[in-house]
Write an enzyme that holds these catalytic residues in place. Structure first.
Site, PDB file in Angstrom:
ATOM      1  N   ASN A  86     -12.993 -16.032 -50.798  1.00  0.00           N
ATOM      2  CA  ASN A  86     -13.570 -16.014 -49.769  1.00  0.00           C
ATOM      3  C   ASN A  86     -14.815 -17.071 -49.456  1.00  0.00           C
ATOM      4  O   ASN A  86     -15.605 -16.925 -48.656  1.00  0.00           O
ATOM      5  CB  ASN A  86     -13.905 -14.736 -49.012  1.00  0.00           C
ATOM      6  N   GLU A  89     -28.716  -8.128 -58.623  1.00  0.00           N
ATOM      7  CA  GLU A  89     -27.837  -9.261 -58.839  1.00  0.00           C
ATOM      8  C   GLU A  89     -28.549 -10.483 -59.347  1.00  0.00           C
ATOM      9  O   GLU A  89     -28.278 -11.230 -60.187  1.00  0.00           O
ATOM     10  CB  GLU A  89     -27.128  -9.703 -57.485  1.00  0.00           C
ATOM     11  N   LYS A 111     -18.483 -19.177 -54.884  1.00  0.00           N
ATOM     12  CA  LYS A 111     -17.514 -19.050 -55.737  1.00  0.00           C
ATOM     13  C   LYS A 111     -16.373 -20.083 -55.708  1.00  0.00           C
ATOM     14  O   LYS A 111     -16.691 -21.175 -55.412  1.00  0.00           O
ATOM     15  CB  LYS A 111     -16.804 -17.904 -54.727  1.00  0.00           C
ATOM     16  N   TYR A 167     -19.916  -6.768 -60.501  1.00  0.00           N
ATOM     17  CA  TYR A 167     -19.109  -5.974 -59.352  1.00  0.00           C
ATOM     18  C   TYR A 167     -18.901  -4.491 -60.009  1.00  0.00           C
ATOM     19  O   TYR A 167     -17.838  -4.032 -59.440  1.00  0.00           O
ATOM     20  CB  TYR A 167     -17.858  -6.866 -59.203  1.00  0.00           C
ATOM     21  N   HIS A 220     -20.527 -15.212 -51.832  1.00  0.00           N
ATOM     22  CA  HIS A 220     -20.948 -14.042 -51.950  1.00  0.00           C
ATOM     23  C   HIS A 220     -22.389 -13.923 -51.447  1.00  0.00           C
ATOM     24  O   HIS A 220     -23.343 -14.943 -51.602  1.00  0.00           O
ATOM     25  CB  HIS A 220     -20.805 -13.281 -53.595  1.00  0.00           C
TER      26      HIS A 220
HETATM   27  P1  ATP Z   1     -19.231 -10.142 -51.010  1.00  0.00           P
HETATM   28  O1  ATP Z   1     -19.750  -8.875 -51.933  1.00  0.00           O
HETATM   29  O2  ATP Z   1     -18.422 -11.327 -51.893  1.00  0.00           O
HETATM   30  O3  ATP Z   1     -20.474 -10.775 -50.571  1.00  0.00           O
HETATM   31  P2  ATP Z   1     -18.233  -8.540 -49.034  1.00  0.00           P
HETATM   32  O4  ATP Z   1     -19.553  -7.670 -49.317  1.00  0.00           O
HETATM   33  O5  ATP Z   1     -17.991  -8.817 -47.832  1.00  0.00           O
HETATM   34  O6  ATP Z   1     -18.167  -9.897 -49.912  1.00  0.00           O
HETATM   35  P3  ATP Z   1     -16.878  -6.382 -50.723  1.00  0.00           P
HETATM   36  O7  ATP Z   1     -16.168  -5.314 -50.061  1.00  0.00           O
HETATM   37  O8  ATP Z   1     -18.146  -6.120 -51.261  1.00  0.00           O
HETATM   38  O9  ATP Z   1     -16.951  -7.587 -49.692  1.00  0.00           O
HETATM   39  O10 ATP Z   1     -15.852  -6.938 -51.891  1.00  0.00           O
HETATM   40  C1  ATP Z   1     -16.386  -7.820 -52.879  1.00  0.00           C
HETATM   41  C2  ATP Z   1     -15.378  -8.952 -53.048  1.00  0.00           C
HETATM   42  O11 ATP Z   1     -14.194  -8.455 -53.466  1.00  0.00           O
HETATM   43  C3  ATP Z   1     -15.045  -9.763 -51.664  1.00  0.00           C
HETATM   44  O12 ATP Z   1     -15.859 -10.698 -51.358  1.00  0.00           O
HETATM   45  C4  ATP Z   1     -13.749 -10.214 -52.138  1.00  0.00           C
HETATM   46  O13 ATP Z   1     -13.879 -11.454 -53.070  1.00  0.00           O
HETATM   47  C5  ATP Z   1     -13.084  -9.203 -52.933  1.00  0.00           C
HETATM   48  N1  ATP Z   1     -12.333  -8.285 -52.020  1.00  0.00           N
HETATM   49  C6  ATP Z   1     -12.707  -7.219 -51.281  1.00  0.00           C
HETATM   50  N2  ATP Z   1     -11.794  -6.666 -50.719  1.00  0.00           N
HETATM   51  C7  ATP Z   1     -10.883  -6.990 -50.910  1.00  0.00           C
HETATM   52  C8  ATP Z   1      -9.244  -6.698 -50.931  1.00  0.00           C
HETATM   53  N3  ATP Z   1      -9.021  -5.877 -50.116  1.00  0.00           N
HETATM   54  N4  ATP Z   1      -8.501  -7.562 -51.550  1.00  0.00           N
HETATM   55  C9  ATP Z   1      -8.713  -8.399 -52.412  1.00  0.00           C
HETATM   56  N5  ATP Z   1     -10.024  -8.739 -52.772  1.00  0.00           N
HETATM   57  C10 ATP Z   1     -10.971  -8.213 -52.043  1.00  0.00           C
HETATM   58 MG    MG Z   2     -20.341  -6.752 -51.383  1.00  0.00          MG
END
Ligand code: ATP
Ligand code: MG
Length: 132
Positions: free
Chosen positions: A112, A126, A9, A49, A115
């Protein structure tokens, strides 16, 4: 063999962490089958997303993902989807443990570092979106 999608990212690209992240992937036995350097725009972010569109954090996620360059990697390994999720580490900073990518290269909750697709079905969806 399975394949999955990883995104490096914008926060990690800006921090020059892409090389370190790829090193961790290679050490863990992932094969890099394709790579693409690109930038998200709002339309692409909303498609990618789509499951998060209605969440309260979506505007933060969208503005972060559109804030700079991302790298996409198609990764291959046995059990690649789960193996990558484990290597990535948790979305919540306080739950990240040493040895995971997000522990070493992630910043906050939204920014973070990486992804990884969360299922085989999403991996194919994706990959089709990013490598269209
Ligand atoms: P990713 O999908 O990026 O692998 P993940 O599956 O661990 O991460 P998801 O819950 O799918 O997390 O959320 C997608 C992305 O949205 C996260 O990677 C993060 O960048 C963002 N995100 C998730 N939860 C929050 C939150 N509570 N506040 C802000 N941003 C968030
Ligand atoms: Mg995810």
């Amino acid at each position: 063999m399975q394949r999955t999608l990883m995104l490096i990212k914008p926060d990690a690209v800006k921090a020059k962490s892409a090389g370190g992240i790829i090193g961790m992937l290679e050490k863990a036995g992932f094969e890099i089958k394709a790579a693409k350097v690109f930038e998200f725009d709002a339309a692409l972010c909303q498609v990618f997303y789509k499951d998060h569109l209605a969440k309260e954090f979506f505007p933060r996620l969208e503005s972060f993902m559109c804030s700079g360059t991302s790298w996409a990697l198609i990764l291959e390994k046995e059990n690649a989807v789960c193996a990558l999720r484990e290597l990535m580490g948790d979305v919540m900073p306080e739950k990240r443990v040493p040895g995971t990518i997000r522990y070493h290269y992630g910043h906050g909750i939204t920014d973070n570092g990486v992804h990884g697709s969360d299922s085989l079905e999403n991996a194919e969806r994706e990959i089709a979106i990013i490598f269209r």
